[in-house]
Design a protein around this motif. Structure first.
Motif, PDB file in Angstrom:
ATOM      1  N   VAL A 184       0.835  -1.201   0.000  1.00  0.00           N
ATOM      2  CA  VAL A 184       0.000   0.000   0.000  1.00  0.00           C
ATOM      3  C   VAL A 184       0.866   1.245   0.000  1.00  0.00           C
ATOM      4  O   VAL A 184       0.661   2.184  -0.785  1.00  0.00           O
ATOM      5  CB  VAL A 184      -0.937   0.011   1.229  1.00  0.00           C
ATOM      6  N   SER A 185       1.846   1.242   0.875  1.00  0.00           N
ATOM      7  CA  SER A 185       2.744   2.396   0.988  1.00  0.00           C
ATOM      8  C   SER A 185       3.548   2.605  -0.287  1.00  0.00           C
ATOM      9  O   SER A 185       3.705   3.743  -0.748  1.00  0.00           O
ATOM     10  CB  SER A 185       3.685   2.200   2.181  1.00  0.00           C
ATOM     11  N   ASN A 186       4.041   1.519  -0.881  1.00  0.00           N
ATOM     12  CA  ASN A 186       4.858   1.646  -2.088  1.00  0.00           C
ATOM     13  C   ASN A 186       4.055   2.178  -3.274  1.00  0.00           C
ATOM     14  O   ASN A 186       4.609   2.853  -4.146  1.00  0.00           O
ATOM     15  CB  ASN A 186       5.474   0.288  -2.452  1.00  0.00           C
ATOM     16  N   LEU A 187       2.764   1.889  -3.297  1.00  0.00           N
ATOM     17  CA  LEU A 187       1.935   2.424  -4.367  1.00  0.00           C
ATOM     18  C   LEU A 187       1.666   3.907  -4.161  1.00  0.00           C
ATOM     19  O   LEU A 187       1.942   4.736  -5.039  1.00  0.00           O
ATOM     20  CB  LEU A 187       0.612   1.667  -4.446  1.00  0.00           C
ATOM     21  N   LEU A 188       1.135   4.265  -3.003  1.00  0.00           N
ATOM     22  CA  LEU A 188       0.714   5.644  -2.784  1.00  0.00           C
ATOM     23  C   LEU A 188       1.893   6.614  -2.699  1.00  0.00           C
ATOM     24  O   LEU A 188       1.808   7.745  -3.191  1.00  0.00           O
ATOM     25  CB  LEU A 188      -0.142   5.727  -1.514  1.00  0.00           C
ATOM     26  N   CYS A 189       2.980   6.174  -2.109  1.00  0.00           N
ATOM     27  CA  CYS A 189       4.150   7.056  -2.000  1.00  0.00           C
ATOM     28  C   CYS A 189       4.835   7.273  -3.351  1.00  0.00           C
ATOM     29  O   CYS A 189       5.605   8.224  -3.502  1.00  0.00           O
ATOM     30  CB  CYS A 189       5.158   6.486  -1.002  1.00  0.00           C
ATOM     31  N   GLY A 190       4.552   6.406  -4.310  1.00  0.00           N
ATOM     32  CA  GLY A 190       5.160   6.545  -5.631  1.00  0.00           C
ATOM     33  C   GLY A 190       4.345   7.377  -6.597  1.00  0.00           C
ATOM     34  O   GLY A 190       4.706   7.511  -7.767  1.00  0.00           O
ATOM     35  N   CYS A 191       3.231   7.947  -6.108  1.00  0.00           N
ATOM     36  CA  CYS A 191       2.372   8.790  -6.953  1.00  0.00           C
ATOM     37  C   CYS A 191       2.485  10.226  -6.446  1.00  0.00           C
ATOM     38  O   CYS A 191       1.611  10.711  -5.713  1.00  0.00           O
ATOM     39  CB  CYS A 191       0.929   8.301  -6.911  1.00  0.00           C
ATOM     40  N   SER A 192       3.538  10.901  -6.839  1.00  0.00           N
ATOM     41  CA  SER A 192       3.870  12.210  -6.276  1.00  0.00           C
ATOM     42  C   SER A 192       2.930  13.325  -6.705  1.00  0.00           C
ATOM     43  O   SER A 192       2.926  14.395  -6.100  1.00  0.00           O
ATOM     44  CB  SER A 192       5.313  12.584  -6.661  1.00  0.00           C
TER      45      SER A 192
ATOM     46  N   TYR B 163      -4.096   0.578   6.901  1.00  0.00           N
ATOM     47  CA  TYR B 163      -4.106   1.111   5.539  1.00  0.00           C
ATOM     48  C   TYR B 163      -3.704   2.584   5.634  1.00  0.00           C
ATOM     49  O   TYR B 163      -4.485   3.437   6.044  1.00  0.00           O
ATOM     50  CB  TYR B 163      -5.509   0.976   4.963  1.00  0.00           C
ATOM     51  N   THR B 164      -2.469   2.878   5.282  1.00  0.00           N
ATOM     52  CA  THR B 164      -1.922   4.225   5.460  1.00  0.00           C
ATOM     53  C   THR B 164      -2.005   5.020   4.163  1.00  0.00           C
ATOM     54  O   THR B 164      -1.504   4.591   3.119  1.00  0.00           O
ATOM     55  CB  THR B 164      -0.467   4.159   5.930  1.00  0.00           C
ATOM     56  N   VAL B 165      -2.650   6.188   4.242  1.00  0.00           N
ATOM     57  CA  VAL B 165      -2.734   7.108   3.101  1.00  0.00           C
ATOM     58  C   VAL B 165      -1.913   8.339   3.465  1.00  0.00           C
ATOM     59  O   VAL B 165      -2.369   9.227   4.183  1.00  0.00           O
ATOM     60  CB  VAL B 165      -4.193   7.502   2.801  1.00  0.00           C
ATOM     61  N   ALA B 166      -0.672   8.378   2.988  1.00  0.00           N
ATOM     62  CA  ALA B 166       0.230   9.496   3.249  1.00  0.00           C
ATOM     63  C   ALA B 166       0.663  10.076   1.907  1.00  0.00           C
ATOM     64  O   ALA B 166       1.649   9.640   1.314  1.00  0.00           O
ATOM     65  CB  ALA B 166       1.437   9.036   4.061  1.00  0.00           C
ATOM     66  N   VAL B 167      -0.106  11.036   1.415  1.00  0.00           N
ATOM     67  CA  VAL B 167       0.143  11.620   0.094  1.00  0.00           C
ATOM     68  C   VAL B 167       0.060  13.145   0.222  1.00  0.00           C
ATOM     69  O   VAL B 167      -1.035  13.697   0.354  1.00  0.00           O
ATOM     70  CB  VAL B 167      -0.886  11.129  -0.945  1.00  0.00           C
TER      71      VAL B 167
ATOM     72  N   VAL C 128      -4.900   5.225   8.579  1.00  0.00           N
ATOM     73  CA  VAL C 128      -4.131   6.389   8.998  1.00  0.00           C
ATOM     74  C   VAL C 128      -4.073   7.333   7.800  1.00  0.00           C
ATOM     75  O   VAL C 128      -3.610   6.941   6.723  1.00  0.00           O
ATOM     76  CB  VAL C 128      -2.704   6.012   9.448  1.00  0.00           C
ATOM     77  N   ILE C 129      -4.567   8.553   7.972  1.00  0.00           N
ATOM     78  CA  ILE C 129      -4.643   9.510   6.867  1.00  0.00           C
ATOM     79  C   ILE C 129      -3.761  10.708   7.184  1.00  0.00           C
ATOM     80  O   ILE C 129      -3.944  11.383   8.206  1.00  0.00           O
ATOM     81  CB  ILE C 129      -6.096   9.965   6.636  1.00  0.00           C
TER      82      ILE C 129
ATOM     83  N   PHE D 210     -10.003   1.648  14.112  1.00  0.00           N
ATOM     84  CA  PHE D 210      -9.600   3.041  14.270  1.00  0.00           C
ATOM     85  C   PHE D 210      -9.505   3.745  12.926  1.00  0.00           C
ATOM     86  O   PHE D 210      -9.402   3.112  11.874  1.00  0.00           O
ATOM     87  CB  PHE D 210      -8.244   3.144  15.000  1.00  0.00           C
ATOM     88  N   CYS D 211      -9.574   5.062  12.987  1.00  0.00           N
ATOM     89  CA  CYS D 211      -9.331   5.893  11.809  1.00  0.00           C
ATOM     90  C   CYS D 211      -8.647   7.161  12.293  1.00  0.00           C
ATOM     91  O   CYS D 211      -9.272   8.040  12.886  1.00  0.00           O
ATOM     92  CB  CYS D 211     -10.629   6.219  11.081  1.00  0.00           C
ATOM     93  N   LEU D 212      -7.361   7.244  12.055  1.00  0.00           N
ATOM     94  CA  LEU D 212      -6.563   8.382  12.505  1.00  0.00           C
ATOM     95  C   LEU D 212      -6.394   9.371  11.359  1.00  0.00           C
ATOM     96  O   LEU D 212      -5.767   9.057  10.343  1.00  0.00           O
ATOM     97  CB  LEU D 212      -5.184   7.911  12.980  1.00  0.00           C
ATOM     98  N   ILE D 213      -6.973  10.549  11.513  1.00  0.00           N
ATOM     99  CA  ILE D 213      -6.771  11.618  10.531  1.00  0.00           C
ATOM    100  C   ILE D 213      -5.726  12.545  11.137  1.00  0.00           C
ATOM    101  O   ILE D 213      -6.037  13.452  11.916  1.00  0.00           O
ATOM    102  CB  ILE D 213      -8.078  12.366  10.233  1.00  0.00           C
ATOM    103  N   GLU D 214      -4.485  12.288  10.788  1.00  0.00           N
ATOM    104  CA  GLU D 214      -3.379  12.947  11.477  1.00  0.00           C
ATOM    105  C   GLU D 214      -3.141  14.371  11.004  1.00  0.00           C
ATOM    106  O   GLU D 214      -2.720  15.230  11.777  1.00  0.00           O
ATOM    107  CB  GLU D 214      -2.094  12.129  11.290  1.00  0.00           C
ATOM    108  N   ASN D 215      -3.404  14.615   9.712  1.00  0.00           N
ATOM    109  CA  ASN D 215      -3.022  15.919   9.164  1.00  0.00           C
ATOM    110  C   ASN D 215      -3.911  16.267   7.978  1.00  0.00           C
ATOM    111  O   ASN D 215      -3.731  15.737   6.890  1.00  0.00           O
ATOM    112  CB  ASN D 215      -1.543  15.878   8.739  1.00  0.00           C
TER     113      ASN D 215
END
Length: 449
Positions: free
Chosen positions: A186-194, A212-216, A237-238, A256-261
């Motif tokens: 999941v991380s390798n996909l989303l982090c590779g879409c700059s 399921y981490t969404v860090a974009v 984690v968003i 859980f659903c963490l909306i961090e930022n």
């Protein structure tokens, strides 16, 4: 005088005019635009019309293959797709859609996608669901082969990504029932879409990635619908500092659903039920528009004096348990609120039994600032006219909203044969209409939806 040859009562000249091929005389750009709206099977079939059309289909910028429609006695569907892609001559392949229902055919996915990338495809749609239930794996080696891909839509496929992808131009990503090998994929996909701006996720299981981490950083729109009904393990984690729009739906089996930022959030639709350990509302204080279908019994409400200073429009579900208490809290903490909508979602049948008992609404200790100075529109759908407690809420708002311009209250339709019930509803609504309103210019409208 010119003679006209009559055949069957019509002139030969007129018949020639009818049979004239005027479509072929249209400019090529217009013909390609017309062909782009047709299925690829029909587009390829036009090559037999005339010499002009023989190669025209090869320039069509959109190709669409549904393996249930493309059947041939001489070639497999995979051969048809490969030959069509290799024959394609357009400078850019705007869109390629592949709908596959046979697992054996789908094994050639790497060949199709590789050719599409070499044709500079901008939009790629892969729907690989099959009746056997075994999902096909997307070739990870291809995830760094495209600098032109802008839209990627994946349905029923497996993603095993041991390293970060490189989709520099990707702006829109749809993941429908996509299984990841692990959280790292999941991380390798989303982090590779700059350049990613829009992300849509639909899940029915969390066995692939519990967290399921969404860090974009570039993400502006995020929609997650999770229908997994498990034991409440795992969650989301968003971290999206540029996020403008957020939609969360389902989450009945999520812990859980963490909306961090999400400091730039403008609009959010939150329709969740069983997340008990996370304060989602704290992350929404920058929103101007909120739609909430949550229970204050399940979702922690901010207690540290956090105010929704930017909130202008609030839609609140009246189908959740103790929604009236959440209403009081939101009115108190939304000083600039201009529009309030109370919506009953009939699909939540399990809440009806809770509504059979009387509930006590705790009015705010002081009249909220939004009612005194800002609220202009009030809407209540599926208003429970039989209930005194519902009347109490409606009356409170009408009596205190000094700037209210229009209030619309709708009720469930009643069969015209039920005369007594119709008369009772009319009586109850007339009582509500006779209540003193704080705004003398308010237009009160009753409807039956």
């Amino acid at each position: 005088m010119e003679q006209r040859c009559k055949i069957g009562g019509g002139s030969l000249r007129n018949r020639n005019a009818v049979n004239e091929d005027r479509i072929s005389e249209l400019p090529e750009d217009l013909l390609l635009h017309i062909l782009s709206s047709l299925s690829t099977e029909i587009v390829i079939a036009t090559s037999v019309l005339s010499k002009r059309w023989r190669s025209l289909w090869k320039m069509v910028p959109k190709l669409e293959f549904n393996f249930e429609d493309h059947k041939s006695e001489h070639h497999t569907v995979s051969e048809i797709v490969c030959r069509s892609l290799l024959s394609h001559k357009a400078p850019v392949l705007e869109s390629l859609s592949l709908v596959v229902r046979d697992e054996t055919e789908a094994l050639d996915i790497g060949i199709w996608v590789g050719i599409a990338f070499s044709r500079h495809v901008r939009k790629l749609v892969l729907d690989l669901w099959n009746e056997g239930g075994d999902l096909v794996k997307f070739p990870s080696v291809l995830c760094s082969c495209s600098n032109t891909l802008e839209v990627l839509i994946l349905e029923d496929i497996i993603l095993d990504l041991p390293s970060r992808v490189c989709f520099k131009s990707l702006r829109e990503l749809h993941l429908y029932r996509v299984d990841f090998k692990d959280e790292e994929s999941v991380s390798n996909l989303l982090c590779g879409c700059s350049s990613l701006q829009d992300l849509f996720v639909e899940r029915h299981s969390n066995v692939d990635a519990e967290t399921y981490t969404v860090a974009v950083p570039s993400l502006q729109r995020l929609s997650i619908e999770d229908d997994y009904r498990g034991d409440g393990d795992g969650g989301y984690v968003i971290n999206a500092p540029s996020l403008k729009y957020l939609k969360l739906k389902g989450f009945e089996g999520i812990e859980f659903c963490l909306i961090e930022n999400a400091p730039e959030l403008v609009e959010a639709i939150i329709d969740v039920s069983d997340i008990t350990n996370e304060n989602i509302l704290v992350s929404l204080i920058s929103a101007k528009r909120l739609s909430l279908s949550i229970s204050p019994l399940e979702i922690k409400y901010p207690t540290s004096g956090i105010i929704f200073n930017q909130l202008l429009s609030l839609e609140l579900s009246t189908s959740q348990r103790e929604w009236w208490n959440l209403l009081s809290l939101m009115l108190n903490d939304s000083p600039r609120l201009q529009t309030l909508k109370l919506i009953h979602h009939s699909r939540r049948f399990y809440i009806e039994k809770d509504c059979l008992v009387d509930w006590k609404w705790n009015q705010p200790n002081c009249v909220p600032e939004c009612l005194l100075f800002h609220l202009e529109t009030f809407v209540w759908t599926r208003y429970k006219w039989q209930r005194d407690d519902a009347k109490e809420v409606a009356t409170y708002i009408l009596k205190n909203a000094r700037r209210l311009k229009k209030a619309t209250i709708s009720t469930k339709p009643i069969n015209s044969k039920k005369v007594k019930k119709l008369e009772k509803r009319r009586e109850m609504l007339n009582e509500l209409a006779s209540e003193v309103k704080a705004s003398i210019s308010c237009q009160l409208v009753f409807e039956a939806d």
